[in-house]
Design an enzyme around this catalytic site. Structure first.
Site, PDB file in Angstrom:
ATOM      1  N   CYS A 135      49.695  36.683  52.071  1.00  0.00           N
ATOM      2  CA  CYS A 135      48.749  35.644  52.424  1.00  0.00           C
ATOM      3  C   CYS A 135      49.227  34.347  51.836  1.00  0.00           C
ATOM      4  CB  CYS A 135      47.333  36.019  52.010  1.00  0.00           C
ATOM      5  SG  CYS A 135      46.778  35.267  50.528  1.00  0.00           S
ATOM      6  N   ARG A 152      34.820  30.667  54.976  1.00  0.00           N
ATOM      7  CA  ARG A 152      34.964  32.028  54.443  1.00  0.00           C
ATOM      8  C   ARG A 152      34.264  32.173  53.106  1.00  0.00           C
ATOM      9  NH1 ARG A 152      40.548  33.071  53.103  1.00  0.00           N
ATOM     10  NH2 ARG A 152      39.390  34.613  51.930  1.00  0.00           N
ATOM     11  N   LYS A 209      30.381  35.373  46.492  1.00  0.00           N
ATOM     12  CA  LYS A 209      31.184  36.099  47.493  1.00  0.00           C
ATOM     13  C   LYS A 209      31.975  37.233  46.843  1.00  0.00           C
ATOM     14  CE  LYS A 209      35.295  34.290  48.711  1.00  0.00           C
ATOM     15  NZ  LYS A 209      36.524  35.134  48.622  1.00  0.00           N
ATOM     16  N   ASN A 210      32.664  36.890  45.756  1.00  0.00           N
ATOM     17  CA  ASN A 210      33.587  37.870  45.180  1.00  0.00           C
ATOM     18  C   ASN A 210      32.877  38.983  44.411  1.00  0.00           C
ATOM     19  OD1 ASN A 210      35.650  36.500  46.348  1.00  0.00           O
ATOM     20  ND2 ASN A 210      36.352  35.483  44.486  1.00  0.00           N
ATOM     21  N   ARG A 240      50.379  38.923  46.900  1.00  0.00           N
ATOM     22  CA  ARG A 240      49.187  39.743  46.690  1.00  0.00           C
ATOM     23  C   ARG A 240      49.417  41.236  46.937  1.00  0.00           C
ATOM     24  NH1 ARG A 240      43.874  36.596  48.407  1.00  0.00           N
ATOM     25  NH2 ARG A 240      43.114  37.563  46.514  1.00  0.00           N
ATOM     26  N   PRO A 241      50.257  41.839  46.114  1.00  0.00           N
ATOM     27  CA  PRO A 241      50.517  43.276  46.251  1.00  0.00           C
ATOM     28  C   PRO A 241      49.313  44.117  45.844  1.00  0.00           C
ATOM     29  CG  PRO A 241      51.575  42.405  44.271  1.00  0.00           C
ATOM     30  CD  PRO A 241      50.936  41.240  44.967  1.00  0.00           C
ATOM     31  N   ILE A 242      49.369  45.434  46.144  1.00  0.00           N
ATOM     32  CA  ILE A 242      48.276  46.328  45.745  1.00  0.00           C
ATOM     33  C   ILE A 242      48.805  47.489  44.894  1.00  0.00           C
ATOM     34  CG2 ILE A 242      46.756  45.784  47.690  1.00  0.00           C
ATOM     35  CD1 ILE A 242      47.657  48.577  48.851  1.00  0.00           C
ATOM     36  N   ASP A 243      49.987  47.280  44.308  1.00  0.00           N
ATOM     37  CA  ASP A 243      50.591  48.358  43.516  1.00  0.00           C
ATOM     38  C   ASP A 243      49.676  48.857  42.400  1.00  0.00           C
ATOM     39  OD1 ASP A 243      51.138  45.690  42.621  1.00  0.00           O
ATOM     40  OD2 ASP A 243      52.454  46.498  41.081  1.00  0.00           O
ATOM     41  N   LEU A 244      48.938  47.953  41.774  1.00  0.00           N
ATOM     42  CA  LEU A 244      48.081  48.385  40.654  1.00  0.00           C
ATOM     43  C   LEU A 244      46.897  49.228  41.143  1.00  0.00           C
ATOM     44  CD1 LEU A 244      48.077  45.046  38.618  1.00  0.00           C
ATOM     45  CD2 LEU A 244      49.316  47.149  38.045  1.00  0.00           C
ATOM     46  N   ILE A 303      48.221  32.556  37.939  1.00  0.00           N
ATOM     47  CA  ILE A 303      47.718  33.776  38.577  1.00  0.00           C
ATOM     48  C   ILE A 303      48.414  34.039  39.914  1.00  0.00           C
ATOM     49  CG2 ILE A 303      45.652  35.038  39.350  1.00  0.00           C
ATOM     50  CD1 ILE A 303      45.635  34.413  36.334  1.00  0.00           C
ATOM     51  N   ARG A 315      41.678  40.098  53.048  1.00  0.00           N
ATOM     52  CA  ARG A 315      42.317  40.715  51.889  1.00  0.00           C
ATOM     53  C   ARG A 315      41.324  41.587  51.103  1.00  0.00           C
ATOM     54  NH1 ARG A 315      46.405  41.925  47.963  1.00  0.00           N
ATOM     55  NH2 ARG A 315      45.103  42.307  46.171  1.00  0.00           N
ATOM     56  N   ASP A 320      40.638  29.863  40.918  1.00  0.00           N
ATOM     57  CA  ASP A 320      39.852  29.435  42.078  1.00  0.00           C
ATOM     58  C   ASP A 320      39.262  28.025  41.924  1.00  0.00           C
ATOM     59  OD1 ASP A 320      40.428  31.838  43.274  1.00  0.00           O
ATOM     60  OD2 ASP A 320      38.499  32.761  42.852  1.00  0.00           O
TER      61      ASP A 320
HETATM   62  C1  EPZ Z   1      40.208  38.222  43.264  1.00  0.00           C
HETATM   63  O1  EPZ Z   1      41.353  38.581  44.042  1.00  0.00           O
HETATM   64  C2  EPZ Z   1      39.450  37.198  44.064  1.00  0.00           C
HETATM   65  N1  EPZ Z   1      39.075  37.758  45.360  1.00  0.00           N
HETATM   66  C3  EPZ Z   1      40.269  35.933  44.242  1.00  0.00           C
HETATM   67  O2  EPZ Z   1      39.458  34.966  44.890  1.00  0.00           O
HETATM   68  C4  EPZ Z   1      40.682  35.385  42.886  1.00  0.00           C
HETATM   69  O3  EPZ Z   1      41.505  34.254  43.050  1.00  0.00           O
HETATM   70  C5  EPZ Z   1      41.405  36.464  42.107  1.00  0.00           C
HETATM   71  O4  EPZ Z   1      40.575  37.658  42.010  1.00  0.00           O
HETATM   72  C6  EPZ Z   1      41.779  36.046  40.701  1.00  0.00           C
HETATM   73  O5  EPZ Z   1      40.633  35.670  39.995  1.00  0.00           O
HETATM   74  C7  EPZ Z   1      38.016  38.552  45.478  1.00  0.00           C
HETATM   75  O6  EPZ Z   1      37.349  38.882  44.518  1.00  0.00           O
HETATM   76  C8  EPZ Z   1      37.633  38.983  46.844  1.00  0.00           C
HETATM   77  P1  EPZ Z   1      43.880  40.013  41.390  1.00  0.00           P
HETATM   78  P2  EPZ Z   1      42.204  39.843  43.635  1.00  0.00           P
HETATM   79  O7  EPZ Z   1      44.160  41.404  41.825  1.00  0.00           O
HETATM   80  O8  EPZ Z   1      41.375  40.833  42.933  1.00  0.00           O
HETATM   81  C9  EPZ Z   1      48.631  40.375  41.044  1.00  0.00           C
HETATM   82  C10 EPZ Z   1      38.963  33.229  46.417  1.00  0.00           C
HETATM   83  O9  EPZ Z   1      39.431  32.091  46.677  1.00  0.00           O
HETATM   84  N2  EPZ Z   1      48.444  41.766  41.495  1.00  0.00           N
HETATM   85  O10 EPZ Z   1      43.082  39.813  40.151  1.00  0.00           O
HETATM   86  O11 EPZ Z   1      42.929  40.285  44.834  1.00  0.00           O
HETATM   87  C11 EPZ Z   1      48.270  39.378  42.125  1.00  0.00           C
HETATM   88  O12 EPZ Z   1      49.353  39.168  43.006  1.00  0.00           O
HETATM   89  C12 EPZ Z   1      39.883  34.396  46.133  1.00  0.00           C
HETATM   90  O13 EPZ Z   1      37.759  33.488  46.433  1.00  0.00           O
HETATM   91  C13 EPZ Z   1      49.513  42.637  41.451  1.00  0.00           C
HETATM   92  O14 EPZ Z   1      50.632  42.270  41.053  1.00  0.00           O
HETATM   93  O15 EPZ Z   1      43.210  39.201  42.583  1.00  0.00           O
HETATM   94  C14 EPZ Z   1      47.927  38.164  41.315  1.00  0.00           C
HETATM   95  O16 EPZ Z   1      49.098  37.494  40.933  1.00  0.00           O
HETATM   96  C15 EPZ Z   1      41.320  34.144  46.399  1.00  0.00           C
HETATM   97  N3  EPZ Z   1      49.329  43.940  41.874  1.00  0.00           N
HETATM   98  C16 EPZ Z   1      47.264  38.753  40.075  1.00  0.00           C
HETATM   99  O17 EPZ Z   1      47.703  40.122  40.031  1.00  0.00           O
HETATM  100  C17 EPZ Z   1      48.121  44.397  42.318  1.00  0.00           C
HETATM  101  O18 EPZ Z   1      48.016  45.563  42.680  1.00  0.00           O
HETATM  102  C18 EPZ Z   1      45.742  38.718  40.048  1.00  0.00           C
HETATM  103  O19 EPZ Z   1      45.247  39.244  41.272  1.00  0.00           O
HETATM  104  C19 EPZ Z   1      47.034  43.491  42.338  1.00  0.00           C
HETATM  105  C20 EPZ Z   1      47.232  42.194  41.929  1.00  0.00           C
END
Ligand code: EPZ
Length: 422
Positions: free
Chosen positions: A117, A401, A24-25, A122-126, A331, A93, A309
């Site tokens: 969520c 999902r 999926k991911n 789950r911010p998107i600042d990065l 995480i 998301r 996960d």
């Molecule tokens: C991906 O989410 C996966 N989703 C998640 O799978 C998975 O748990 C996660 O990576 C970690 O491995 C998809 O691929 C669709 P991140 P993603 O950005 O990319 C923080 C599942 O169950 N962060 O690597 O959104 C964030 O809050 C799902 O299949 C910021 O601070 O995760 C988290 O603490 C759930 N700012 C950490 O980084 C940002 O801009 C890692 O998140 C982005 C993230």
């Protein structure tokens, strides 16, 4: 929405063979990447999941032609617009991964800000920081992220955040940078196999992405990308979930078409706990063992560490092992939604900040419980398979999902599990 529940009668060891679906991911960002070209992209081994169906609808709402047949998705984004259906995008998301392709191809985008969520903020600042470094400008207006930037240019981008790298953020920058002028270097990139799969797809489209799978990814922008055909990697989280399912039921399972090399940390922890698990080519084999299992401590980390996960599923195994295990979630800050539900089955778990202290060895007894997020739901199903008596897991749409027909797959392995309307 019609809601289903699973009725599970526990106590039966799983046995047989199960085949793993596409990831999926990996599939979601790869489908979004098809927006980077006007030509036709053919993507195989796509799992039939509600999140994937959402992504199909999102791509259509942006103007792409999309067909989903069997496990193949064909996407032709000859003409696209920057603005998709708000209601659709809000629901998932992962829809944030259309931001990079839209900025790369059109230099503009309008996507809804993903809401908080259940597993954390789950911010998107990065994502925004990286795209800004390439020259994009963003404002937040009326709940949308509105991006402009005409044409992007290569830059050096450091993507390490509060808790480490970002998976979808790395993907977004790779996608946007593929069509930018010049060279982009991402430092502290996520190393997950899904990032590598996306890079392979982009390269098949004519992009020049190097170093994916390592913390430094270099993207040399090209003028345009062309259509491509690609087969998505197997879902390592589904494979891990079945391996843990075999262990919690004391069963024996051949998990076919997995990528054991993507599961080093999980297989290592299972072995440390005393589970007999090995590999045969691309298959993972869990053998029934009469050994007493041992508690193990787990800390979730970015790849190649133990995946967040699989944390919830592994907690269920630890519940069945006499002794104390310490599970630390690094995480996501609120990813223990499964704990109160597991306690309803008789589990003893104490939460201290990001750490769960699991007192294992007490028998679980079936009860009605409620799914909250995707992986928590999987853990509840595993707990139901291990518990005595009947467990009803409600709201399994969370599970649907991310797991393709999990109830059918489990039934074929001997589990007593039925899908019923709630
Ligand atoms: C991906 O989410 C996966 N989703 C998640 O799978 C998975 O748990 C996660 O990576 C970690 O491995 C998809 O691929 C669709 P991140 P993603 O950005 O990319 C923080 C599942 O169950 N962060 O690597 O959104 C964030 O809050 C799902 O299949 C910021 O601070 O995760 C988290 O603490 C759930 N700012 C950490 O980084 C940002 O801009 C890692 O998140 C982005 C993230």
């Amino acid at each position: 929405m019609a809601m289903d529940a699973f009725e599970i009668k526990g106590g039966r060891p799983l046995s047989g063979e199960v085949t793993i679906s596409g990831s999926k991911n990996a599939a979601l960002p790869i489908m979004a990447a098809a927006l980077l070209t006007r030509e036709k992209c053919v993507i195989h081994h796509v799992p039939d999941l509600s999140d994937v169906r959402f992504m199909v609808e999102i791509l259509k709402s942006l103007g792409a032609r999309v067909e989903f047949d069997g496990d193949t998705v064909v996407i032709e984004a000859a003409q696209i617009r920057e603005f998709g259906d708000y209601e659709l995008i809000r629901k998932m998301r992962a829809s944030i991964c259309i931001l990079g392709p839209l900025m790369g191809r059109l230099g503009r985008a309008r996507v809804s800000l993903p809401g908080g969520c259940i597993i954390g903020a789950r911010p998107i600042d990065l994502h925004l920081k990286g795209l800004r470094a390439l020259g994009a400008k963003f404002v937040i207006r009326g709940g949308y992220v509105v991006g402009t930037g005409s044409h992007l240019g290569g830059a050096e981008v450091f993507l390490g955040g509060r808790v480490g790298p970002t998976v979808l953020g790395t993907g977004n920058i790779m996608m946007a940078a593929s069509l930018a002028d010049g060279v982009t270097v991402i430092e502290s990139a996520a190393c997950e196999p899904e990032v590598v799969d996306l890079a392979n797809f982009l390269n098949a489209m004519g992009a020049r992405v190097e170093g994916a799978g390592s913390p430094t990814v270099t993207i040399t922008g090209v003028k345009q990308l062309h259509g491509a055909e690609h087969t998505v990697i197997p879902d390592r989280i589904e494979a891990a979930t079945f391996a843990v399912a075999a262990a919690v039921t004391r069963g024996s399972l051949t998990i076919k078409g997995a990528r054991p090399d993507h599961l080093g940390a999980v297989l290592d922890k299972l072995r440390e706990a005393g589970v007999k698990v090995g590999r045969r080519g691309q298959d993972i084999v869990v053998e029934r063992s009469r050994n007493r299992l041992k508690p193990v401590d787990i800390t979730t980390q970015p790849y190649a560490g133990f995946p967040t996960d699989v944390q919830a599923q592994m907690m269920v195994l630890m519940l069945l092992v006499p002794g104390i295990s310490v599970i630390t979630e690094r995480i996501f800050e609120a990813r223990f939604m499964h704990v109160p539900e597991l306690c309803r089955l008789g589990a003893e778990i104490l939460i201290e900040g990001p750490t769960a202290i699991v007192k294992g060895g007490r028998p679980l007894s079936g009860a009605p419980i409620m799914a909250s997020d995707l992986r928590a739901s999987a853990a509840l199903v595993l707990a139901g398979l291990a518990a005595e008596g009947e467990t009803v897991v409600k709201r399994v749409y969370h599970l649907d999902r991310g797991y393709q027909r999990m109830d059918e797959k489990l039934r074929r392995l001997g589990a007593r599990i039925e899908r019923v309307p709630e």
